[in-house]
Design a protein around this motif. Structure first.
Motif, PDB file in Angstrom:
ATOM      1  N   ASP A  31       0.849  -1.160  -0.081  1.00 51.59           N
ATOM      2  CA  ASP A  31      -0.145   0.043   0.068  1.00 51.59           C
ATOM      3  C   ASP A  31       0.861   1.351   0.113  1.00 51.59           C
ATOM      4  N   ARG A  33       1.215   3.751   1.955  1.00 49.93           N
ATOM      5  CA  ARG A  33       1.737   4.465   3.140  1.00 49.93           C
ATOM      6  C   ARG A  33       3.261   3.538   3.392  1.00 49.93           C
ATOM      7  N   GLN A  34       3.701   2.495   2.718  1.00 50.33           N
ATOM      8  CA  GLN A  34       4.968   2.132   3.156  1.00 50.33           C
ATOM      9  C   GLN A  34       6.045   3.056   2.583  1.00 50.33           C
ATOM     10  N   ASP A  53      -3.865   1.918  -3.965  1.00 50.83           N
ATOM     11  CA  ASP A  53      -4.135   0.783  -2.718  1.00 50.83           C
ATOM     12  C   ASP A  53      -5.094  -0.052  -3.280  1.00 50.83           C
ATOM     13  N   GLY A  58      -4.462  -0.890   2.717  1.00 46.83           N
ATOM     14  CA  GLY A  58      -4.067   0.452   3.173  1.00 46.83           C
ATOM     15  C   GLY A  58      -5.293   1.196   3.278  1.00 46.83           C
TER      16      GLY A  58
END
Length: 74
Positions: A31, A33-34, A53, A58
């Motif tokens: 996702d 946010r990684q 995502d 996510g």
């Protein structure tokens, strides 16, 4: 990051870079946010990269409890 909303589905996506648009389809456990993602690659220097995502991962939601491959494809 931006969200596209359709009924009960919210799809989180991001667009970055300039040039021809390149759609990056992430793996199932990935996702936006990684820390390591497509937007840290050199591709954004040459293309307008769009990634998202997947449903239920996510910041994207899924109105379905059990997501099938057909749901992902749709």
């Amino acid at each position: 990051m931006t969200q596209f909303v359709l009924n009960k589905l919210k799809l989180n996506y991001r667009i970055q870079g300039k040039g021809l648009r390149l759609l990056f389809i992430p793996g199932t456990a990935s996702d936006l946010r990684q820390k390591q993602h497509i937007f840290q690659s050199p591709l954004v220097e040459h293309f307008e990269v769009l990634s998202f995502d997947p449903r239920g991962i996510g910041l994207s939601t899924s109105p379905d409890e059990r997501i099938t491959m057909l749901d992902y494809a749709n």
